[in-house]
Design an enzyme around this catalytic site. Structure first.
Site, PDB file in Angstrom:
ATOM      1  N   LYS A   1     -10.656  -3.522  19.188  1.00 49.14           N
ATOM      2  CA  LYS A   1      -9.259  -3.959  19.350  1.00 49.14           C
ATOM      3  C   LYS A   1      -8.759  -3.759  20.773  1.00 49.14           C
ATOM      4  CE  LYS A   1      -8.521  -3.204  14.469  1.00 49.14           C
ATOM      5  NZ  LYS A   1      -7.583  -3.574  13.430  1.00 49.14           N
TER       6      LYS A   1
ATOM      7  N   PHE B   1      -4.292   2.968  15.055  1.00 49.29           N
ATOM      8  CA  PHE B   1      -4.572   3.957  14.019  1.00 49.29           C
ATOM      9  C   PHE B   1      -5.719   3.446  13.150  1.00 49.29           C
ATOM     10  CE2 PHE B   1      -1.619   7.576  13.350  1.00 49.29           C
ATOM     11  CZ  PHE B   1      -0.885   7.429  14.513  1.00 49.29           C
TER      12      PHE B   1
ATOM     13  N   PRO C   1      -2.942 -11.827   9.941  1.00 51.31           N
ATOM     14  CA  PRO C   1      -3.274 -11.658  11.358  1.00 51.31           C
ATOM     15  C   PRO C   1      -3.477 -10.182  11.680  1.00 51.31           C
ATOM     16  CG  PRO C   1      -0.939 -12.133  11.080  1.00 51.31           C
ATOM     17  CD  PRO C   1      -1.583 -12.333   9.737  1.00 51.31           C
ATOM     18  N   ASP C   2      -4.432  -9.878  12.565  1.00 51.33           N
ATOM     19  CA  ASP C   2      -4.627  -8.497  13.019  1.00 51.33           C
ATOM     20  C   ASP C   2      -3.769  -8.318  14.274  1.00 51.33           C
ATOM     21  OD1 ASP C   2      -5.494  -6.101  14.165  1.00 51.33           O
ATOM     22  OD2 ASP C   2      -7.467  -6.282  13.236  1.00 51.33           O
ATOM     23  N   ILE C   3      -2.633  -7.675  14.088  1.00 52.66           N
ATOM     24  CA  ILE C   3      -1.631  -7.586  15.169  1.00 52.66           C
ATOM     25  C   ILE C   3      -2.168  -6.761  16.347  1.00 52.66           C
ATOM     26  CG2 ILE C   3       0.760  -6.982  15.697  1.00 52.66           C
ATOM     27  CD1 ILE C   3       1.181  -7.068  12.533  1.00 52.66           C
TER      28      ILE C   3
ATOM     29  N   LYS D   1     -13.219   0.814  16.180  1.00 50.70           N
ATOM     30  CA  LYS D   1     -11.940   0.086  16.258  1.00 50.70           C
ATOM     31  C   LYS D   1     -11.355   0.138  17.661  1.00 50.70           C
ATOM     32  CE  LYS D   1     -10.997   0.232  11.410  1.00 50.70           C
ATOM     33  NZ  LYS D   1     -10.354   0.841  10.285  1.00 50.70           N
TER      34      LYS D   1
ATOM     35  N   ASN E   1       0.842  -1.204   0.000  1.00 57.41           N
ATOM     36  CA  ASN E   1       0.000   0.000   0.000  1.00 57.41           C
ATOM     37  C   ASN E   1       0.878   1.254   0.000  1.00 57.41           C
ATOM     38  OD1 ASN E   1       0.574   0.730   2.865  1.00 57.41           O
ATOM     39  ND2 ASN E   1      -0.406  -1.253   3.211  1.00 57.41           N
TER      40      ASN E   1
HETATM   41  O1  C5P Z   1      -8.854  -2.743  11.118  1.00 55.97           O
HETATM   42  P1  C5P Z   1      -7.877  -1.771  10.567  1.00 55.97           P
HETATM   43  O2  C5P Z   1      -6.845  -2.401   9.696  1.00 55.97           O
HETATM   44  O3  C5P Z   1      -8.456  -0.562   9.926  1.00 55.97           O
HETATM   45  O4  C5P Z   1      -7.135  -1.211  11.875  1.00 55.97           O
HETATM   46  C1  C5P Z   1      -6.063  -0.346  11.820  1.00 55.97           C
HETATM   47  C2  C5P Z   1      -5.201  -0.535  13.034  1.00 55.97           C
HETATM   48  O5  C5P Z   1      -4.917  -1.911  13.228  1.00 55.97           O
HETATM   49  C3  C5P Z   1      -3.840   0.115  12.898  1.00 55.97           C
HETATM   50  O6  C5P Z   1      -3.397   0.489  14.182  1.00 55.97           O
HETATM   51  C4  C5P Z   1      -2.974  -1.004  12.310  1.00 55.97           C
HETATM   52  O7  C5P Z   1      -1.603  -0.836  12.603  1.00 55.97           O
HETATM   53  C5  C5P Z   1      -3.549  -2.223  13.002  1.00 55.97           C
HETATM   54  N1  C5P Z   1      -3.530  -3.439  12.187  1.00 55.97           N
HETATM   55  C6  C5P Z   1      -2.764  -4.497  12.596  1.00 55.97           C
HETATM   56  N2  C5P Z   1      -2.778  -5.663  11.880  1.00 55.97           N
HETATM   57  C7  C5P Z   1      -3.532  -5.777  10.774  1.00 55.97           C
HETATM   58  C8  C5P Z   1      -4.298  -4.701  10.350  1.00 55.97           C
HETATM   59  C9  C5P Z   1      -4.271  -3.534  11.070  1.00 55.97           C
HETATM   60  O8  C5P Z   1      -2.086  -4.375  13.599  1.00 55.97           O
HETATM   61  N3  C5P Z   1      -3.503  -6.892  10.105  1.00 55.97           N
END
Ligand code: C5P
Length: 412
Positions: free
Chosen positions: A355, A334, A313-315, A351, A210
């Site tokens: 989260k 963010f 994975p959503d970190i 969010k 991106n």
């Molecule tokens: O759900 P979204 O991607 O919009 O959320 C954004 C936030 O989640 C940011 O803080 C980004 O660094 C984190 N994020 C993450 N892992 C992902 C996607 C987003 O940590 N796979």
């Protein structure tokens, strides 16, 4: 717009071959809003003329006690009081030794003894002189009194030796100057920041990514360093090569999976007790990756090509789950959106909950991606939303840490 107050720097130049580099350093600091007044040791004048500094800074150079009565000259005590910070660059072993023992037989040494301002020393000398136990003891004693040192670089030295002793780069020295004049509200705190895009490989030559530049996270890392934090920056591929303070630990990754491992490692084995104090996930992690990474370049053909994508994975979410109800880490996420501010606000709030973050910074893609400026909304747990209008990312970073400070104070 209100102009920020200029930082008043007394720059002490001593008799090292690196003295000529102090001219560039003075300019570097002036370009960034400092007023510089130079004090030279007698031997520094063997390497560079006072006129060089007088012309560059537009200020008289202090050279000896006996010239202080001349018009335009400013006495050593007045100079010590005038300074927001005293910087000695380059500093010789001799000046460091004399400063450690409180000698004051030159205007520079007198300023070092008389000033109430923070002191930063950037040594430059032969490697053996630098590593000598006496020099190291002198440095240690000064550090114990709160003097900050900028570690010299390793490399070829003018004396013919190779090793540690080269004057640090202007950017590195300047980061220490900024740290010296910034209130240390993050002193001793561990801060982890993720930034930049990730790259998800399709084959050995192609990837999905991106437009993130990583600049917001870089500004956050620098701001945390200036406020005294111990900073770890986990970053994807960045555009350009930013001059970060060398004390920031950087972990370079490529894919989301690698970023996840790096971020989770910083949480330690026992996150309940050893988690960092603050984690800011500013990375634009790719949400999807190709299910299969081809080990050969995919050949062109006339048939359509389908690439099956799977979720990454959503970190941030994972860190939020590990955090649970614990106070540490104070977690900042963010949210980048396209659309309007109203949508951004509702997404940021969603969010924050989803989260388990403590703070969520929302920005629109058109305001932030690949720009030096940003415009953000900061949403905190209680539902408070603070809007920060377009400003340089360094200033946005300041405001984010101010909000973190307010929120962590109200937590404890
Ligand atoms: O759900 P979204 O991607 O919009 O959320 C954004 C936030 O989640 C940011 O803080 C980004 O660094 C984190 N994020 C993450 N892992 C992902 C996607 C987003 O940590 N796979």
């Amino acid at each position: 717009m209100k102009r920020a107050k200029k930082t008043r720097v007394v720059l002490g130049v001593t008799g090292s071959i690196a003295a000529y580099k102090a001219a560039e350093l003075a300019r570097y600091m002036m370009k960034r809003g400092c007023v510089v007044r130079v004090v030279m040791s007698e031997s520094a004048e063997q390497f560079i003329s006072p006129l060089t500094f007088e012309s560059l800074t537009g200020q008289p150079v202090a050279r000896s006690f006996w010239e202080e009565t001349q018009p335009g000259a400013i006495g050593h005590i007045a100079l010590a009081d005038w300074a927001d910070v005293v910087l000695v660059a380059p500093a010789t072993a001799d000046t460091i030794a004399k400063a450690a023992y409180g000698f004051s037989d030159s205007p520079l040494l007198a300023v070092l003894l008389a000033t109430k301002a923070p002191i930063v020393i950037a040594p430059a000398m032969n490697v053996n002189m630098f590593e000598h136990s006496q020099t190291q003891e002198n440095i240690h004693n000064l550090q114990a009194r709160g003097v900050m040192f900028v570690t010299p670089e390793s490399g070829d030295l003018a004396c013919g030796w190779k090793g540690r002793g080269r004057l640090a780069q202007p950017a590195e020295i300047y980061h220490h100057v900024r740290r010296a004049v910034t209130p240390q509200d993050l002193r001793g705190k561990r801060v982890v920041i993720s930034t930049g895009p990730t790259r998800e490989a399709i084959d050995p030559v192609r990837f999905i990514s991106n437009r993130s530049s990583g600049k917001m996270g870089l500004s956050l890392a620098v701001e945390a360093f200036h406020r005294g934090a111990e900073v770890t920056l986990v970053h994807g591929p960045l555009s350009g090569s930013p001059k970060l303070p060398s004390l920031i630990r950087t972990i370079s990754i490529t894919s989301a999976d690698e970023m996840r491992s790096a971020v989770l490692t910083t949480l330690g084995r026992d996150p309940a007790h050893h988690a960092p104090d603050i984690m800011i996930m500013a990375a634009a992690v790719a949400d999807y990756r190709p299910e299969i990474e081809s080990d050969q370049k995919i050949k062109k053909s006339n048939a359509p090509l389908n690439i099956q994508l799977v979720s990454n994975p959503d970190i941030l979410k994972e860190v939020g789950e590990i955090k649970g109800t614990h106070e540490r880490p104070f977690l900042v996420g963010f949210a980048v959106e396209t659309g309007d501010t109203e949508k951004l606000l509702s997404e940021a709030k969603r969010k924050l909950e989803a989260k388990n973050a403590d703070l969520l910074v929302g920005n629109l893609a058109q305001d932030s991606f690949d720009k030096d400026t940003n415009k953000v909304l900061i949403v905190s747990k209680g539902g408070n939303a603070e809007e920060i209008d377009t400003a340089r990312k360094s200033l946005i970073a300041k405001r984010i840490f101010d909000t973190v400070a307010t929120n962590t104070r109200s937590q404890s």
